[in-house]
Design an enzyme around this catalytic site. Sequence first.
Site, PDB file in Angstrom:
ATOM      1  CB  SER A  34      -5.406   0.818   1.472  1.00 51.75           C
ATOM      2  OG  SER A  34      -6.252   1.607   2.263  1.00 51.75           O
ATOM      3  CG  ASP A  80      -1.170   7.617   1.401  1.00 48.93           C
ATOM      4  OD1 ASP A  80      -2.146   8.204   1.898  1.00 48.93           O
ATOM      5  OD2 ASP A  80      -1.032   6.381   1.414  1.00 48.93           O
ATOM      6  CG  HIS A  99      -4.721   5.978   0.463  1.00 47.76           C
ATOM      7  ND1 HIS A  99      -3.677   5.374   1.133  1.00 47.76           N
ATOM      8  CD2 HIS A  99      -5.764   5.101   0.551  1.00 47.76           C
ATOM      9  CE1 HIS A  99      -4.064   4.202   1.620  1.00 47.76           C
ATOM     10  NE2 HIS A  99      -5.328   4.010   1.266  1.00 47.76           N
TER      11      HIS A  99
END
Length: 375
Positions: A151, A316, A349
């Site tokens: 991320s 995601d 995610h």
Amino acid sequence: MQDIGIVVPQCASFDSPLTLKSGAVLDAYQLVYETYGELNEAKSNAVLICHALSGNHHVAGFHSEDPKSAGWWNNMVGPGKPIDTGVFFVIGVNNLGGCHGSTGPASIDPKTGRPYGASFPVLTVDDWVESQARLADRLGIGAFAAVVGGSLGGMQALQWAISHPQRVRHVLAIASAPNLTVQNIAFNDVARQAILTDPDFHGGNFYAHGVIPKRGLRLARMLGHITYLSDDSMAKKFGRGLKKGSYNYGYDVEFEIESYLRYQGDKFAAQFDANTYLLMTKALDYFDPAHAHEGDLARAFAGAASEFLVISFTSDWRFSPARSREIVKALLDNELKVSHTEITSSYGHDSFLMVDEHYHAVVRAYMRNVAKGAA
């Protein structure tokens, strides 16, 4: 596979001014970090782990005998694990501006004797990389065998390849993106507005009032948490389950998902600094290496010299697989060595934090390749 055991954070203080991308200057600061494994004599086996928005330096191991004190990536880092601390010297750093020991808004400003609060400067991914490079200098590490992150951490790993191409041999960018979509910027702004408009925020100087903007931070986390999950994972875990088995015809908690989100919001508000949340989300918004190259991402990576592993996850939707493919294309346009894997996962995610046999096998195999060059 084994766990690392009890680990103790360390602190590095810097008195050399750090000029930030915004033009602001931090005259002095400290970074809290943890290390796992042993640095070899050639200092060629160091791996930097960059954390995401709500992460910190505590990547692996435990702070106490309590199993709940495990590091946020304990399933990935440790003896015999995909990032093997029997092979690598692994470093986790609490980013500048954080609220887990590194200098941030809640720290005391030596010029005033009071918390920085709203006066703490806005930070960028570039600034974090520069502060991390200084820590590497302090530890005598000329180049990292790998810089790894998921991320926002993946964005830092990518920036390392751009800012210090000769100081990182491999980059692992997981569940990341070359910049935020407009929708993601919008989510971040709504989250910030929840904090900024909380009456207890006091313009960022809530420390002096002995309060925290709990309501705003709670709402920000609840909103963010929804975007980290997938519809399938929420449906599988909660469905339309009712907390008490029947409708109450009111606005209190009725569905299991409501109870879960409120619990997560309350937990987060009790342990995370609101000003740090604002800083982290703004750093996300600003990250865009192509911006300085008229939107051309390939040009942004023109000076990179690392090898890359780019991993994305099918569910995601915040940092979709298509965003990883943009990164891969830009790297290939520069004839760089790139491996790319899209993992089938239902966790959204948050997939990069989960135990997944295929995902871990990919990282393990790649890190074995990294180890050959770090021996």
